[in-house]
Design a protein around this motif. Structure first.
Motif, PDB file in Angstrom:
ATOM      1  N   ALA A 148      -0.481 -10.767  29.782  1.00  0.00           N
ATOM      2  CA  ALA A 148      -0.809  -9.615  29.306  1.00  0.00           C
ATOM      3  C   ALA A 148      -0.019  -8.879  28.232  1.00  0.00           C
ATOM      4  O   ALA A 148      -0.443  -8.104  27.237  1.00  0.00           O
ATOM      5  CB  ALA A 148      -0.865  -8.638  30.595  1.00  0.00           C
ATOM      6  N   PHE A 149       1.431  -8.958  28.515  1.00  0.00           N
ATOM      7  CA  PHE A 149       2.219  -8.256  27.578  1.00  0.00           C
ATOM      8  C   PHE A 149       2.170  -9.053  26.094  1.00  0.00           C
ATOM      9  O   PHE A 149       2.140  -8.473  25.092  1.00  0.00           O
ATOM     10  CB  PHE A 149       3.654  -8.506  27.794  1.00  0.00           C
ATOM     11  CG  PHE A 149       4.032  -7.349  29.012  1.00  0.00           C
ATOM     12  CD1 PHE A 149       3.872  -5.852  28.671  1.00  0.00           C
ATOM     13  CD2 PHE A 149       4.572  -7.874  30.076  1.00  0.00           C
ATOM     14  CE1 PHE A 149       4.234  -5.227  29.541  1.00  0.00           C
ATOM     15  CE2 PHE A 149       4.912  -6.690  31.207  1.00  0.00           C
ATOM     16  CZ  PHE A 149       4.554  -5.303  31.017  1.00  0.00           C
ATOM     17  N   ALA A 150       1.906 -10.545  26.115  1.00  0.00           N
ATOM     18  CA  ALA A 150       1.772 -11.013  24.847  1.00  0.00           C
ATOM     19  C   ALA A 150       0.382 -10.749  24.084  1.00  0.00           C
ATOM     20  O   ALA A 150       0.450 -10.477  22.825  1.00  0.00           O
ATOM     21  CB  ALA A 150       1.640 -12.665  25.081  1.00  0.00           C
ATOM     22  N   LEU A 151      -0.666 -10.429  24.926  1.00  0.00           N
ATOM     23  CA  LEU A 151      -1.976  -9.934  24.424  1.00  0.00           C
ATOM     24  C   LEU A 151      -1.644  -8.581  23.780  1.00  0.00           C
ATOM     25  O   LEU A 151      -2.165  -8.007  22.642  1.00  0.00           O
ATOM     26  CB  LEU A 151      -3.152  -9.872  25.283  1.00  0.00           C
ATOM     27  CG  LEU A 151      -3.360 -11.401  25.641  1.00  0.00           C
ATOM     28  CD1 LEU A 151      -4.581 -11.195  26.778  1.00  0.00           C
ATOM     29  CD2 LEU A 151      -4.194 -12.067  24.448  1.00  0.00           C
ATOM     30  N   ILE A 152      -0.889  -7.761  24.389  1.00  0.00           N
ATOM     31  CA  ILE A 152      -0.534  -6.139  23.929  1.00  0.00           C
ATOM     32  C   ILE A 152       0.219  -6.347  22.755  1.00  0.00           C
ATOM     33  O   ILE A 152      -0.103  -5.671  21.576  1.00  0.00           O
ATOM     34  CB  ILE A 152       0.231  -5.412  25.156  1.00  0.00           C
ATOM     35  CG1 ILE A 152      -0.783  -5.123  26.011  1.00  0.00           C
ATOM     36  CG2 ILE A 152       0.741  -4.354  24.427  1.00  0.00           C
ATOM     37  CD1 ILE A 152      -0.013  -4.656  27.278  1.00  0.00           C
ATOM     38  N   VAL A 153       1.170  -7.193  22.461  1.00  0.00           N
ATOM     39  CA  VAL A 153       2.016  -7.528  21.294  1.00  0.00           C
ATOM     40  C   VAL A 153       0.840  -7.984  20.190  1.00  0.00           C
ATOM     41  O   VAL A 153       1.069  -7.331  18.977  1.00  0.00           O
ATOM     42  CB  VAL A 153       3.294  -8.578  21.771  1.00  0.00           C
ATOM     43  CG1 VAL A 153       3.815  -9.218  20.116  1.00  0.00           C
ATOM     44  CG2 VAL A 153       4.065  -8.024  22.598  1.00  0.00           C
ATOM     45  N   ILE A 154      -0.055  -8.907  20.563  1.00  0.00           N
ATOM     46  CA  ILE A 154      -0.663  -9.612  19.567  1.00  0.00           C
ATOM     47  C   ILE A 154      -1.896  -8.206  18.992  1.00  0.00           C
ATOM     48  O   ILE A 154      -2.006  -8.329  17.850  1.00  0.00           O
ATOM     49  CB  ILE A 154      -1.499 -10.509  19.937  1.00  0.00           C
ATOM     50  CG1 ILE A 154      -0.617 -11.906  19.991  1.00  0.00           C
ATOM     51  CG2 ILE A 154      -2.725 -10.829  19.050  1.00  0.00           C
ATOM     52  CD1 ILE A 154      -1.272 -13.062  20.662  1.00  0.00           C
TER      53      ILE A 154
END
Length: 77
Positions: free
Chosen positions: A41-47
């Protein structure tokens, strides 16, 4: 200059996802599964944040292409 930073962050995030996704087990119960889901989820927010910054950044105005305006007084008779 900021576009280069956004692109670099996107590439680094993609590389980290490439390395981490095969090792993350989302279906596992307990802390391991929660960690995997929260990490993704955090990786998707960063992207999403970097794509937003890259796509919606203001365009630079090109200097020298616009001709200067000459204000003429119009006379009405």
């Amino acid at each position: 200059m900021k576009k280069n930073r956004y692109l670099l962050c996107l590439l680094l995030c993609g590389f980290m996802l490439y390395l981490a996704v095969p090792r993350l087990s989302v279906g596992t119960e307990g802390l391991e599964g929660i960690f995997a889901i929260s990490w993704l989820a955090f990786a998707l927010i960063v992207i999403a944040g970097n794509l937003t910054g890259l796509l919606y950044s203001p365009k630079k105005a090109v200097k020298g292409r616009q001709q200067p305006r000459i204000n003429k007084k119009s006379r009405s008779y």
